[in-house]
Structures are given as C-alpha cells and as structure tokens.
Design an enzyme around this catalytic site. Structure first.
Site, mmCIF file in Angstrom:
data_model
loop_
_atom_site.group_PDB
_atom_site.id
_atom_site.type_symbol
_atom_site.label_atom_id
_atom_site.label_comp_id
_atom_site.label_asym_id
_atom_site.label_seq_id
_atom_site.Cartn_x
_atom_site.Cartn_y
_atom_site.Cartn_z
ATOM 1 C CG ASN A 19 -0.265 24.457 -78.244
ATOM 2 O OD1 ASN A 19 -0.506 25.384 -79.028
ATOM 3 N ND2 ASN A 19 0.955 24.064 -77.958
ATOM 4 N NE ARG A 84 2.247 28.104 -77.094
ATOM 5 C CZ ARG A 84 2.863 27.893 -78.243
ATOM 6 N NH1 ARG A 84 2.418 26.979 -79.084
ATOM 7 N NH2 ARG A 84 3.928 28.585 -78.554
ATOM 8 C CG HIS A 173 9.822 29.147 -76.693
ATOM 9 N ND1 HIS A 173 10.994 29.297 -77.391
ATOM 10 C CD2 HIS A 173 9.018 28.385 -77.473
ATOM 11 C CE1 HIS A 173 10.910 28.664 -78.549
ATOM 12 N NE2 HIS A 173 9.719 28.104 -78.624
ATOM 13 N N GLY A 203 14.273 23.741 -79.036
ATOM 14 C CA GLY A 203 13.403 22.781 -79.714
ATOM 15 C C GLY A 203 13.509 23.058 -81.198
ATOM 16 C CG ASN A 204 11.406 22.086 -85.210
ATOM 17 O OD1 ASN A 204 12.345 22.410 -85.948
ATOM 18 N ND2 ASN A 204 10.628 21.054 -85.439
ATOM 19 N N GLY A 205 11.731 25.517 -82.536
ATOM 20 C CA GLY A 205 11.982 26.928 -82.247
ATOM 21 C C GLY A 205 12.963 26.960 -81.085
ATOM 22 N NE ARG A 234 10.103 30.567 -86.241
ATOM 23 C CZ ARG A 234 9.670 30.086 -85.077
ATOM 24 N NH1 ARG A 234 10.421 30.158 -83.998
ATOM 25 N NH2 ARG A 234 8.477 29.547 -84.986
ATOM 26 C CG ASP A 275 15.724 15.436 -86.229
ATOM 27 O OD1 ASP A 275 16.626 15.314 -85.379
ATOM 28 O OD2 ASP A 275 14.598 14.903 -86.127
ATOM 29 C CG MET A 276 21.082 18.615 -82.916
ATOM 30 S SD MET A 276 22.055 19.668 -84.022
ATOM 31 C CE MET A 276 21.587 21.313 -83.509
ATOM 32 N NE ARG A 277 15.794 13.085 -83.530
ATOM 33 C CZ ARG A 277 14.519 13.026 -83.212
ATOM 34 N NH1 ARG A 277 14.082 12.114 -82.390
ATOM 35 N NH2 ARG A 277 13.652 13.883 -83.726
ATOM 36 N N GLY A 323 13.530 19.631 -77.116
ATOM 37 C CA GLY A 323 14.056 18.477 -77.867
ATOM 38 C C GLY A 323 15.571 18.406 -77.984
ATOM 39 C CD GLU A 326 13.416 18.146 -72.505
ATOM 40 O OE1 GLU A 326 12.955 16.992 -72.611
ATOM 41 O OE2 GLU A 326 12.686 19.164 -72.480
ATOM 42 C CD GLU A 377 6.223 24.878 -74.118
ATOM 43 O OE1 GLU A 377 6.657 23.865 -74.697
ATOM 44 O OE2 GLU A 377 6.089 25.972 -74.665
HETATM 45 P P1 ADP Z 1 8.946 21.766 -80.797
HETATM 46 O O1 ADP Z 1 9.644 23.080 -80.781
HETATM 47 O O2 ADP Z 1 8.324 21.439 -82.097
HETATM 48 O O3 ADP Z 1 8.088 21.499 -79.580
HETATM 49 P P2 ADP Z 1 10.803 19.842 -79.639
HETATM 50 O O4 ADP Z 1 11.092 20.560 -78.388
HETATM 51 O O5 ADP Z 1 10.082 18.548 -79.543
HETATM 52 O O6 ADP Z 1 10.133 20.739 -80.740
HETATM 53 O O7 ADP Z 1 12.200 19.595 -80.382
HETATM 54 C C1 ADP Z 1 12.252 18.961 -81.631
HETATM 55 C C2 ADP Z 1 13.686 18.831 -82.064
HETATM 56 O O8 ADP Z 1 14.445 18.173 -81.051
HETATM 57 C C3 ADP Z 1 13.885 17.945 -83.294
HETATM 58 O O9 ADP Z 1 13.774 18.699 -84.468
HETATM 59 C C4 ADP Z 1 15.302 17.447 -83.121
HETATM 60 O O10 ADP Z 1 16.198 18.331 -83.767
HETATM 61 C C5 ADP Z 1 15.551 17.533 -81.652
HETATM 62 N N1 ADP Z 1 15.749 16.217 -81.022
HETATM 63 C C6 ADP Z 1 14.821 15.362 -80.565
HETATM 64 N N2 ADP Z 1 15.409 14.244 -80.076
HETATM 65 C C7 ADP Z 1 16.741 14.410 -80.222
HETATM 66 C C8 ADP Z 1 17.890 13.627 -79.899
HETATM 67 N N3 ADP Z 1 17.787 12.423 -79.341
HETATM 68 N N4 ADP Z 1 19.097 14.150 -80.194
HETATM 69 C C9 ADP Z 1 19.234 15.354 -80.750
HETATM 70 N N5 ADP Z 1 18.190 16.134 -81.085
HETATM 71 C C10 ADP Z 1 16.962 15.686 -80.821
#
Ligand code: ADP
Length: 391
Positions: A19, A84, A173, A203-205, A234, A275-277, A323, A326, A377
C-alpha cells in the site's frame, strides 16, 4: 503434501501486499493457506527529514527489510504481489493483472487522483523491476463501487461537461466495504446475496456505503474522497458555493481551498483535534468545541444512515468499521439513538463492551442488526491478488 490444506510444502502460497500511499508505504506478507501474517511493516515520512528520500527508496527499503527476515522478493514461495491503487476510474472495475498497458492506463488516471495514483504507480514499477516475471495485481479502491447505478453515480450537472472531465461518483475504501459487507453476512449466518447492509467505515477518512445483496448501490464519497461524512481533517459535504464564496469574498486560491477542505476541516477544523479519543476526553471536561465537533460528525452520520435506509428499502444490518467505528461506543450509540422506527434498537451494554472480533451490538429484538466488524483491507487485497495470480 500438507494434509491440512492440500498444498505442497514450499509451494508458492504467499502474497505480498503493498500500500504505497502519499507519504508512507505499508506492506504485509500473508500466507494464503492460513492467512498468517509473516511480515508487516511501514516506511513513513517519505520525502521528509529522517524518512526515505522518495517512494522508490521506500520500496527498496521494504525489499531490504523482507530480505533481512529471509522473506525476500526472490523467494520461490512468493506467488504474487498485490498493490492497492486508489483510483481505477471507469476503466478498472475489478482487480487486474498488471501489464505495461495497465500501468499506462493507471498513469492516465493521475488527474483524478493526483496525490495517490503516482505513489501507487511507483510501487508497481519498483517491484516489477525487482521481480519482472512475478504476477502482480492492482486492486482498486474504487472497484467495489463500479456497480452503483447511474441514478446514484451521476451528479446533476451538464452531462457533456461531466463526461468530458470524468466527473461522477467513483467512491473509495472499496476493499473495506467489500470485506466488511461480506463479513457482516457471515456474522448473521446469511449469504451475501440475501443481505442488505449499510457499512460505515469510520477511520481518519470516513465513508458510508449501501450494499444490496453483496452489490454496492450507493456510497458517500464521490469524484474524490472529500465528499460525504465528516472526517478527521476533511469537511465531507459542503455546499459547492462555499468554494466560490471563499474565492470571491475570501480571496483564497484554489490550492488553499483544497488544503482547507482536505487537511484543515472535519473534526480538526471544528475543534483542533482529529482524534476521536481526544475529543471524547475533552467532551468529558465540558469542552464546547469538542462537543460541537462530535455533534456535527454524528448528525452527518445519521443523515447518511437515513438516506441509505431509503435507498436500500430493506436493511438487514448496519455495520461499523475502522478506527472510530470499531472503537467508539459513543459514536455508535449517538448515531443510532432513537431509530427504533427504522427497526434499529441498540443494546447499550453489548455496545459498551470492548471487543476485538466481529460482533453484534444490537438488542436481540432489533429488526436491523447492528454490527462491529474489524476491517482487513490487506487480506481482501491478498485474496483478490492470489485468486487472479493462480487462475
Ligand atoms: P486510517 O483511516 O488512517 O486507516 P484508522 O481506521 O486507523 O485510520 O482510524 C484512525 C482513527 O480512529 C483515529 O484518528 C481515532 O480518531 C480513531 N480511534 C482509534 N482508536 C480509538 C478509540 N479507542 N476510541 C475512539 N476513536 C479511536
């Protein structure tokens, strides 16, 4: 013979998945007999200080890392390499065995994905030079969405202009939406052909898709990955006139607006964090900007869930992945709260339990199942690659 899987010991059963992204190269080496990951790695900060000089150097670093583990590209166990590729345009609607002509065609698609396709192409070129006779396969992020009917794929703009510039909804995606919609059917004990799923890849996207009987019929991303849901950086959907307004009134140039909407918007633009965390932590402290970012994110998600419910007519499952999908019970709950009229009833306890595998988080009485399915993926790309290479 290996009694367990019917393959000869030492047979070429391994697939390397590459990738090659805009600033990093990720790789995984999988054995297709048991899907074991034999090697995984990441070369980051390409073109930055302390990182690889360029994509070609990064790819050579990947080859060296594999060599160092005795898993080099010259191994007779390697069956194929899967790449990819972000944009397949209308030309590529399925995984494709790579030839010179295919490379040229992917190069012709660069104007549709100027940030992504060039990196993908370099990845392909370098590994083809290293192993010219090895089957290599391009797996396109857009391919799963090629089945979207014209009514959903077309923007309502002048048809001749749209066709001249290739303007339509392509969606992205795709490998994740394909993998997750199939895994959802398996989780429900149904055939994909009998299952309608709304997949939320957060995810980030972030993107949503509507999958009817295993076939994608709508998705939230469009000509580029900018459209649709609120993402890390975005904006997702905005009135296109925002762009004219920023140009005419704000005096911003096209590239500045591109950067604003792709890199400085979404959750980051609304509250300074993507970052959602971190947003969750700030919300717990009563931070208003973080709360607004969360609310806008969830509102957009609910709009798409409603829209895709209507597109599908019958919904068997709503599945969260990537991210945020899940891991964030808070996002899942807020997205589906009060949707009992759509047949969706969450089980708050199941939803709150932290888990790793594919699982249901809806109440047993819920007409629509709500699922959490970890996306994979790389495995999807490896499967597509192996299938074509061993045909
Ligand atoms: P990418 O699109 O880069 O592959 P991911 O699918 O890994 O990204 O998602 C990344 C995002 O997931 C992080 O920016 C964060 O916001 C979110 N994330 C990861 N772990 C957690 C968590 N435990 N709780 C809430 N959000 C999370």
């Amino acid at each position: 013979m290996n009694a367990a899987n019917g393959t000869k010991a030492g047979a070429p059963t391994r697939v390397l998945v590459i990738n090659s992204g805009s600033s990093s190269v990720k790789y995984q080496l999988l054995d297709m007999t048991d899907h074991a990951r034999l090697a995984t790695g990441l070369v980051e900060r390409i073109g930055e200080r302390g990182g690889a000089a360029d994509h070609a150097a990064a790819l050579r670093q990947v080859a060296d890392e594999l060599d160092g583990q005795g898993l080099g590209l010259d191994s007779p166990r390697l069956a194929a390499i899967g790449h990819r590729v972000v944009h397949g345009g209308t030309r590529f609607t399925a995984p494709t065995l790579i030839t010179d002509e295919v490379v040229t065609a992917i190069e012709e698609l660069v104007p549709l994905a100027p940030l992504h396709n060039p990196a993908n192409i370099t990845g392909i070129k370098v590994t083809r030079e290293l192993r010219p006779e090895l089957p290599q396969v391009a797996v396109f992020d857009t391919a799963f969405h090629a089945t979207i009917p014209e009514a959903a794929a077309r923007y309502a703009i002048d048809l001749a202009t749209a066709d001249r510039y290739g303007i339509r909804r392509y969606g992205f995606h795709g490998t994740s939406h394909a993998f997750v919609s199939r895994a959802t059917a398996a989780l429900l004990g149904r055939e994909p052909a009998d299952t309608n799923v709304i997949v939320l890849h957060l995810g980030n996207g972030a993107s949503a898709s509507a999958v009817r009987g295993g076939v994608c019929v709508d998705t939230s991303m469009g000509l580029t990955p900018l459209e649709g849901l609120v993402m890390g950086t975005r904006s997702g959907d905005v009135d296109p006139a925002v762009v004219f307004h920023l140009e005419r009134v704000g005096g911003l140039g096209t590239d500045e607006i591109d950067t604003l909407l792709n890199k400085r918007s979404g959750l980051l633009g609304l509250c300074g964090d993507n970052d959602m965390r971190e947003i969750g932590r700030r919300m717990a402290e009563g931070d208003k900007a973080a709360q607004l970012a969360f609310d806008v994110y969830v509102h957009r998600l609910r709009r798409y869930i409603g829209a895709f419910s209507a597109v599908l007519g019958r919904v068997d499952a709503i599945t969260f992945t990537a991210g945020v999908g899940e891991n964030s019970a808070a996002v899942r709950e807020a997205a589906l709260l009060g949707l009992d009229n759509l047949g969706v009833t969450m089980d708050p306890v199941r939803n709150a339990v932290r888990g790793t595998g594919a699982r249901l988080v809806s109440a047993s009485s819920s007409r629509v199942a709500v699922a959490v399915v970890p996306t994979d993926e790389e495995l999807e790309i490896a499967r597509d690659t192996y299938a074509l290479a061993t045909e």
